[in-house]
Motif scaffolding. Structure first.
Motif, PDB file in Angstrom:
ATOM      1  N   ILE A  47       0.827  -1.218   0.000  1.00 27.01           N
ATOM      2  CA  ILE A  47       0.000   0.000   0.000  1.00 27.01           C
ATOM      3  C   ILE A  47       0.863   1.271   0.000  1.00 27.01           C
ATOM      4  O   ILE A  47       1.859   1.343   0.710  1.00 27.01           O
ATOM      5  CB  ILE A  47      -0.986   0.003   1.206  1.00 27.01           C
ATOM      6  CG1 ILE A  47      -2.035   1.090   1.034  1.00 27.01           C
ATOM      7  CG2 ILE A  47      -0.266   0.176   2.547  1.00 27.01           C
ATOM      8  CD1 ILE A  47      -3.423   0.597   1.104  1.00 27.01           C
ATOM      9  N   ALA A  48       0.468   2.239  -0.831  1.00 28.19           N
ATOM     10  CA  ALA A  48       1.134   3.554  -0.833  1.00 28.19           C
ATOM     11  C   ALA A  48       0.370   4.443   0.135  1.00 28.19           C
ATOM     12  O   ALA A  48      -0.852   4.579   0.023  1.00 28.19           O
ATOM     13  CB  ALA A  48       1.099   4.148  -2.234  1.00 28.19           C
ATOM     14  N   LEU A  49       1.101   5.039   1.070  1.00 30.56           N
ATOM     15  CA  LEU A  49       0.435   5.839   2.098  1.00 30.56           C
ATOM     16  C   LEU A  49       0.637   7.324   1.856  1.00 30.56           C
ATOM     17  O   LEU A  49       1.724   7.759   1.459  1.00 30.56           O
ATOM     18  CB  LEU A  49       0.967   5.452   3.477  1.00 30.56           C
ATOM     19  CG  LEU A  49       0.660   4.008   3.868  1.00 30.56           C
ATOM     20  CD1 LEU A  49       1.423   3.609   5.123  1.00 30.56           C
ATOM     21  CD2 LEU A  49      -0.842   3.810   4.081  1.00 30.56           C
ATOM     22  N   SER A  50      -0.436   8.062   2.101  1.00 25.35           N
ATOM     23  CA  SER A  50      -0.385   9.503   1.915  1.00 25.35           C
ATOM     24  C   SER A  50      -1.055  10.168   3.113  1.00 25.35           C
ATOM     25  O   SER A  50      -1.771   9.511   3.867  1.00 25.35           O
ATOM     26  CB  SER A  50      -1.116   9.833   0.612  1.00 25.35           C
ATOM     27  OG  SER A  50      -1.234  11.212   0.486  1.00 25.35           O
ATOM     28  N   GLY A  51      -0.820  11.455   3.284  1.00 20.10           N
ATOM     29  CA  GLY A  51      -1.416  12.128   4.437  1.00 20.10           C
ATOM     30  C   GLY A  51      -1.421  13.631   4.268  1.00 20.10           C
ATOM     31  O   GLY A  51      -0.961  14.158   3.248  1.00 20.10           O
ATOM     32  N   ASP A  52      -1.987  14.322   5.260  1.00 18.73           N
ATOM     33  CA  ASP A  52      -1.959  15.791   5.310  1.00 18.73           C
ATOM     34  C   ASP A  52      -1.306  16.205   6.621  1.00 18.73           C
ATOM     35  O   ASP A  52      -1.491  15.539   7.651  1.00 18.73           O
ATOM     36  CB  ASP A  52      -3.382  16.375   5.337  1.00 18.73           C
ATOM     37  CG  ASP A  52      -4.124  16.224   4.032  1.00 18.73           C
ATOM     38  OD1 ASP A  52      -3.501  15.883   3.016  1.00 18.73           O
ATOM     39  OD2 ASP A  52      -5.351  16.446   4.039  1.00 18.73           O
ATOM     40  N   PHE A  53      -0.608  17.328   6.559  1.00 16.05           N
ATOM     41  CA  PHE A  53       0.025  17.890   7.768  1.00 16.05           C
ATOM     42  C   PHE A  53      -0.249  19.374   7.851  1.00 16.05           C
ATOM     43  O   PHE A  53      -0.273  20.066   6.833  1.00 16.05           O
ATOM     44  CB  PHE A  53       1.540  17.701   7.714  1.00 16.05           C
ATOM     45  CG  PHE A  53       1.943  16.263   7.810  1.00 16.05           C
ATOM     46  CD1 PHE A  53       2.113  15.665   9.049  1.00 16.05           C
ATOM     47  CD2 PHE A  53       2.113  15.505   6.657  1.00 16.05           C
ATOM     48  CE1 PHE A  53       2.457  14.335   9.143  1.00 16.05           C
ATOM     49  CE2 PHE A  53       2.449  14.172   6.745  1.00 16.05           C
ATOM     50  CZ  PHE A  53       2.628  13.573   7.987  1.00 16.05           C
TER      51      PHE A  53
END
Ligand code: SAM
Ligand code: SF4
Length: 435
Positions: free
Chosen positions: A292-298
């Motif tokens: 799985i490729a993980l992404s996020g917001d900061f």
């Protein structure tokens, strides 16, 4: 005079892109046509975003630029979250605005255009019980990768965020409406559907959740890929995690914003997770779907954020090794609790932290891209590239992939990923995958 041509300019999130497409269909149903590129339009709809600073100011200056050389102007509709936040005040701030329409009132746009053509200046920022979705015409056009909004609004009230105020309470569209729209999109040429919601994984209808919905959509012939965004850690159910290991058409990509690596800041943000509970979700996800490729917001520079808190954010980035991530400077939004908190962080510190965070994220993104060099995979072709004979598609991990190929938008082709850049990959074509 009733307008014959229109242009819709959408800013901000993918949900605005979706709303823009639906408004275009609604205006098309009234006999209006989209103005050709570069042409003047009789009606301009500014579909605005209010999530970060100066959104309203930007919208007003965009409106000012719509004045033509001869002093005339198109009919102007202010739509989206700035319209919702400003309401009737918008008409006072700019005499050029003819229509103010909030995101839950788009079904009234054609009627409002008629009223405005007769010289009225209608405002509708109601959040009615009747859904705007019921008024939209059936879908006849689709992109190879098409958006489908399934959930709107938010009840989470993170202390920095305007969404609960501009988009209203959390609502889920009914199961049957979504399935019907997905079929229509596939019939119109979509090969991939991206399910959208401010908290898409909070979607539920009559006891069924997002995992059930994805399972049903995956059975549609001709639909090859399903994605969903944006998710909230609090709604990341085991059923959805398990679905990632079981449903082949569900792409190995997850956008799961954490916002900060510091538990102190997460508490002040009113996020319901800690760094540890967030990491535990990702661990389960990696067990279910190892690639799985993980992404996020900061958000950097939330009120009271110390250097130590910020280092916790850098540490979580290193721990997760994101394939991509979005980072923003904290922007005080009028009316939100964080806007009046003490210890607002000076701009220079925010700039410096954002720069360090982005460097760290970029390094992980490049490392992720490099780890995929040599992979045999498939890309969904979306558009032409810059060079003759070059097309651009997306890998299952949502990377942009450039390839020399005669394949057309909507084709899914087999490639080997042969080179990695910071923001895209190069693919070498193998044989065409069976359609
Ligand atoms: N519902 C999603 C979640 O909670 O993860 C996010 C939706 S929000 C429209 C998209 C992103 O904008 C957030 O994840 C956050 O990083 C950013 N954002 C929201 N309010 C902000 C603010 N006041 N200042 C800076 N960034 C903000
Ligand atoms: Fe905003 Fe997302 Fe928090 Fe809702 S969960 S308030 S949309 S950041």
């Amino acid at each position: 005079m009733t307008p014959k041509t229109f242009r819709i300019k959408s800013f901000g999130c993918q949900m605005n892109v979706y709303d823009g497409e639906r408004m275009a269909e609604l205006l098309g149903q009234q006999g209006m046509t989209a103005a050709a590129g570069g042409d003047d339009a009789d009606l301009v709809v500014l579909n605005t975003c209010h999530i970060r600073e100066k959104a309203a100011e930007k919208a007003y200056s965009d409106i000012g630029r719509l004045k033509r050389e001869d002093g005339s102007k198109p009919l102007i509709a202010l739509a989206g979250c700035v319209a919702q936040a400003e309401g009737a005040e918008a008409k006072r701030r700019s005499q050029m605005i003819d229509i103010v329409v909030g995101p839950q009132a788009y079904h009234r746009l054609p009627e409002m255009v008629r009223e405005a053509s007769r010289g009225a200046r209608p405002v509708d920022t109601d959040m009615p019980a009747i859904s705007k979705f019921d008024a939209f015409p059936a879908r006849r056009r689709a992109n190879p990768s098409s958006f489908l909004t399934v959930q709107e609004g938010c009840d989470k009230f993170c202390t920095y965020c305007v969404v609960p105020y501009t988009r209203g309470a959390e609502i889920s569209r009914p199961w049957h409406d979504i399935v019907a729209e997905a079929h229509a999109l596939v019939d119109a040429g979509a090969r991939e559907i991206v399910l959208l919601g401010q908290n898409v994984n909070a979607w539920e209808h009559e006891g069924r959740g997002l995992a059930d919905l994805i399972r049903a959509l995956a059975k549609i012939d001709g639909l090859e890929r399903v994605r969903y965004t944006t998710s909230h850690p609090a709604d990341m159910t085991d059923a959805l995690i398990t679905a990632h290991g079981e449903i082949e058409k569900l792409m190995p990509y997850l956008h799961l914003p954490v916002q900060s690596g510091s538990n102190r800041i997460l508490r002040a943000m009113n996020r319901s997770h800690t760094a540890e509970t967030y990491l535990a979700i990702l661990e389960k996800m990696r067990a279910a779907r190892p690639d799985i490729a993980l992404s996020g917001d900061f958000i950097v520079g939330f009120p009271g954020e110390t250097e130590e808190d910020f280092e916790d954010t850098l540490n979580i980035v290193d721990e997760v090794r994101y394939a991509s991530a979005y980072s923003f400077k904290y922007s005080a939004r009028p009316g939100t609790p964080a806007a009046t908190m003490e210890d607002q962080i000076p701009r220079e510190i925010m700039d410096e932290r954002l720069h360090r965070l982005q460097e760290r994220i970029d390094a992980h993104q490049l490392a992720f891209n490099r780890s995929k060099v040599g992979a045999n995979t498939q890309i969904l072709i979306e558009r032409k590239g810059k060079h003759e004979g070059q097309m651009v598609g997306r890998s299952p991990w949502l990377q942009s992939v450039h390839a020399e190929t005669g394949a057309q938008p909507g084709d899914i082709i087999d490639v080997t990923l042969v080179a990695a850049g910071p923001n895209s990959m190069t693919g070498a074509v193998r044989a065409k995958a069976a359609a």
